[in-house]
Scaffold this active site. Structure first.
Site, mmCIF file in Angstrom:
data_model
loop_
_atom_site.group_PDB
_atom_site.id
_atom_site.type_symbol
_atom_site.label_atom_id
_atom_site.label_comp_id
_atom_site.label_asym_id
_atom_site.label_seq_id
_atom_site.Cartn_x
_atom_site.Cartn_y
_atom_site.Cartn_z
ATOM 1 N N ARG A 1 94.495 16.987 127.575
ATOM 2 C CA ARG A 1 92.867 16.426 127.204
ATOM 3 C C ARG A 1 92.449 16.123 128.461
ATOM 4 O O ARG A 1 91.305 15.443 128.490
ATOM 5 C CB ARG A 1 93.138 15.253 126.141
ATOM 6 C CG ARG A 1 93.616 16.016 124.821
ATOM 7 C CD ARG A 1 94.025 15.026 123.982
ATOM 8 N NE ARG A 1 95.338 14.478 124.486
ATOM 9 C CZ ARG A 1 95.972 13.406 123.830
ATOM 10 N NH1 ARG A 1 95.533 12.786 122.982
ATOM 11 N NH2 ARG A 1 96.956 12.998 124.517
ATOM 12 N N LYS B 1 99.342 48.150 124.702
ATOM 13 C CA LYS B 1 98.399 47.539 123.729
ATOM 14 C C LYS B 1 97.036 48.225 123.904
ATOM 15 O O LYS B 1 96.274 48.608 123.359
ATOM 16 C CB LYS B 1 98.350 45.979 123.756
ATOM 17 C CG LYS B 1 99.619 45.304 123.064
ATOM 18 C CD LYS B 1 99.445 44.018 123.296
ATOM 19 C CE LYS B 1 99.580 43.275 124.522
ATOM 20 N NZ LYS B 1 100.783 43.511 125.264
ATOM 21 N N GLY B 2 96.745 48.313 125.564
ATOM 22 C CA GLY B 2 95.361 48.630 125.896
ATOM 23 C C GLY B 2 94.907 50.044 125.323
ATOM 24 O O GLY B 2 94.054 50.231 124.636
ATOM 25 N N GLN C 1 99.969 39.716 126.664
ATOM 26 C CA GLN C 1 101.417 39.699 126.621
ATOM 27 C C GLN C 1 102.037 40.089 125.344
ATOM 28 O O GLN C 1 101.710 40.814 124.887
ATOM 29 C CB GLN C 1 101.648 38.002 127.062
ATOM 30 C CG GLN C 1 101.345 37.748 128.433
ATOM 31 C CD GLN C 1 99.746 37.239 128.568
ATOM 32 O OE1 GLN C 1 99.282 36.642 127.732
ATOM 33 N NE2 GLN C 1 99.042 37.664 129.425
ATOM 34 N N GLY D 1 97.173 42.489 131.944
ATOM 35 C CA GLY D 1 96.555 43.798 132.492
ATOM 36 C C GLY D 1 96.803 44.819 131.511
ATOM 37 O O GLY D 1 97.735 45.520 131.114
ATOM 38 N N HIS D 2 95.571 45.052 131.087
ATOM 39 C CA HIS D 2 95.603 46.384 130.095
ATOM 40 C C HIS D 2 95.030 47.649 130.629
ATOM 41 O O HIS D 2 93.775 47.648 130.937
ATOM 42 C CB HIS D 2 94.645 45.884 128.737
ATOM 43 C CG HIS D 2 95.419 44.766 127.715
ATOM 44 N ND1 HIS D 2 94.466 43.856 127.043
ATOM 45 C CD2 HIS D 2 96.319 44.277 128.111
ATOM 46 C CE1 HIS D 2 95.406 42.975 126.498
ATOM 47 N NE2 HIS D 2 96.514 43.304 127.177
ATOM 48 N N ASP E 1 103.408 44.388 128.012
ATOM 49 C CA ASP E 1 103.075 45.704 128.549
ATOM 50 C C ASP E 1 103.410 46.788 127.631
ATOM 51 O O ASP E 1 103.964 47.823 128.107
ATOM 52 C CB ASP E 1 103.951 45.784 130.043
ATOM 53 C CG ASP E 1 103.673 44.713 130.810
ATOM 54 O OD1 ASP E 1 102.520 44.520 131.085
ATOM 55 O OD2 ASP E 1 104.603 43.935 131.468
ATOM 56 N N GLY F 1 101.532 44.486 140.116
ATOM 57 C CA GLY F 1 102.161 45.490 140.854
ATOM 58 C C GLY F 1 103.770 45.146 140.876
ATOM 59 O O GLY F 1 104.381 46.276 141.431
HETATM 60 P P1 IMP Z 1 102.163 33.483 133.406
HETATM 61 O O1 IMP Z 1 101.799 34.029 132.301
HETATM 62 O O2 IMP Z 1 101.643 33.935 134.655
HETATM 63 O O3 IMP Z 1 102.310 31.939 133.360
HETATM 64 O O4 IMP Z 1 103.896 34.024 133.626
HETATM 65 C C1 IMP Z 1 104.805 33.669 132.518
HETATM 66 C C2 IMP Z 1 105.850 34.919 132.288
HETATM 67 O O5 IMP Z 1 104.831 35.860 131.607
HETATM 68 C C3 IMP Z 1 106.187 35.810 133.438
HETATM 69 O O6 IMP Z 1 107.516 36.256 133.415
HETATM 70 C C4 IMP Z 1 105.292 36.927 133.752
HETATM 71 O O7 IMP Z 1 105.677 37.964 134.470
HETATM 72 C C5 IMP Z 1 104.975 37.138 132.210
HETATM 73 N N1 IMP Z 1 103.593 37.666 131.787
HETATM 74 C C6 IMP Z 1 102.468 37.166 131.855
HETATM 75 N N2 IMP Z 1 101.418 38.017 131.477
HETATM 76 C C7 IMP Z 1 102.059 39.275 131.213
HETATM 77 C C8 IMP Z 1 101.616 40.398 130.872
HETATM 78 O O8 IMP Z 1 100.388 40.744 130.580
HETATM 79 N N3 IMP Z 1 102.671 41.304 130.766
HETATM 80 C C9 IMP Z 1 103.882 41.262 131.128
HETATM 81 N N4 IMP Z 1 104.281 39.934 131.297
HETATM 82 C C10 IMP Z 1 103.441 38.863 131.458
#
Ligand code: IMP
Length: 410
Positions: free
Chosen positions: A138, A16-17, A209, A40-41, A13, A287
């Site tokens: 696998r 980057k988008g 991420q 979510g970008h 967050d 959200g």
């Molecule tokens: P997962 O990727 O859904 O397995 O979540 C693992 C951890 O990564 C959690 O703490 C999520 O909140 C965090 N996370 C996953 N995707 C994002 C992202 O795009 N931005 C911020 N945190 C993320």
């Protein structure tokens, strides 16, 4: 040769988008290389806001080829919905989007397992981790398998063996249908990208991420299940390390994270509310309110190292405009020992006392600044200190969500 990787240098967050959207103007191909629709970008174009979860944000620029690499895990329905949302908004997708045949597919059982087991970590519940588990075990099902009736049947049957919870026939028919609808986008992504590199096309690899959520280099186990660092761009697309010319890290002027896990510089309640409100810090995918804290130089310096960052883009500087005092974390103190480098020990991250240096805030609106030299002196001093302490050059600064609220520093 012009291949640039853009990665998040904190817990995701970072904005980057928006940075990718700006860089995409001069790029031919934009590629996602890991993760899935947990990302979510957010990109603001004029008065329209787009939130993209799977399709690279470059799709918002006319005539750019957007590629989804083999390193992703794809929920086909989420992807089809995103494609249809873009079409409805007048964005051309057909002819501009390719999906790796080798990317893995998220099934309903992955989401259910994720919701059951992911609570401790605070996952997004999108089935990301369990799908990567199948990949590594696998027994995963790949995009190419969705267009091979017999193979899909065999693999799905094996995965659902003994399961009374899932209706094999229903899932099988549903995923064959997704395969039919997505078939036209499937490609050998490595071949496409390497041929493009030979033709001197400019490629941008879009990380999702952030470094601290990377499966190897993040705050394990409070991480996502993919390689969110620069290395993931190589394994997640089939492009070799000798082809990469730049690695840009995106960092917020402060820090946020969503979900569970250690966060040494996390704000107290009142400061948290203030920054969350000003920075609109709510997850673009779920959200959920984001946790907010001061800039942590240890984690960004760690990101500089593990990604080999050549520069960073600092975002959301304007969110700090009203802060009288601003802190930068320069170390942690735990059991009498001072840590100046990012520690792997989760106990230090949970219980270490952050050591701060304090800076005076600039108390001026920066949202309309378009040149570095027009920033308030104290804002420049803050940025210069960030660059010095994290040992990386700042190449761009963003001061708002709109495309024109960012400038490069030469
Ligand atoms: P997962 O990727 O859904 O397995 O979540 C693992 C951890 O990564 C959690 O703490 C999520 O909140 C965090 N996370 C996953 N995707 C994002 C992202 O795009 N931005 C911020 N945190 C993320």
């Amino acid at each position: 040769m012009s291949c640039t990787i853009v990665v998040g240098a904190q817990w995701g967050d970072e904005g980057k988008g928006k940075i990718i959207d700006i860089l995409a103007q001069d790029i031919d191909i934009i590629v996602r290389y890991q993760g899935g629709n947990n990302a979510g970008h957010t990109v603001v174009v004029g008065d329209r806001e787009f939130i993209l979860h799977l399709v690279p944000s470059g799709i918002l620029h006319k005539g750019k080829l957007c590629v989804i690499g083999n390193g992703l895990v794809i929920d086909p329905l989420a992807l089809l919905n995103e494609i249809s949302m873009l079409r409805k908004k007048g964005i051309k997708v057909d002819g501009n989007l390719l999906i790796s045949q080798a990317a893995h597919v998220i099934f309903p059982y992955h989401k259910i397992i994720d919701k059951r087991r992911g609570a401790k970590i605070g996952t997004t519940g999108r089935g990301i981790g369990p799908c990567y588990v199948d990949k590594m075990a696998r027994c995963g099902i790949r995009m190419i398998d969705l267009v091979n009736r017999d193979l899909l049947k065999r693999k799905l049957k094996a995965n659902l063996e003994d399961s009374v919870e899932f209706d094999f026939e229903k899932i099988y028919r549903m995923y064959l249908n997704y395969g039919r609808r997505l078939k036209g986008y499937l490609a050998d992504v490595s071949l496409v990208l390497n041929r493009a590199i030979d033709k001197n096309k400019k490629i941008l690899f879009e990380g999702a991420q952030g470094t601290l959520l990377d499966i190897d280099h993040g705050t394990y186990p409070y991480v996502t299940s993919s390689s969110a660092t620069a290395g993931g761009a190589l394994t997640g697309t089939g492009v070799g390390p000798t082809k990469i010319s730049k690695v840009i890290g995106v960092v917020k002027a402060y820090t946020t994270r969503v979900g569970e896990g250690p966060f040494p510089t996390e704000f107290n309640k009142s400061l948290m509310e203030k920054i969350r409100c000003k920075g609109k810090e709510f997850g673009a995918t779920t959200g959920r309110p984001r946790r907010c804290g001061w800039f942590d130089a240890l984690i960004v310096r760690h990101a500089v190292g593990v990604n080999g960052l050549t520069e960073v883009a600092v975002t959301k500087l304007d969110v700090l405009d009203e802060m009288k005092d601003i802190k930068i974390c320069i170390g942690y103190k735990y059991k009498g020992k001072i840590y100046e480098d990012f520690p792997a020990d989760i106990d230090v991250l949970y219980n270490g006392k952050p050591l701060y240096e304090e800076h005076k805030g600039w108390l001026q609106d920066t949202g309309s600044v378009t040149r570095y030299r027009d920033l308030p002196k104290k804002a420049r001093a803050y940025l210069e200190r960030l660059a010095e302490i994290t040992k990386v050059k700042i190449g761009m600064v963003s001061v708002g969500s709109k495309r024109n609220q960012a400038f490069r520093i030469s």
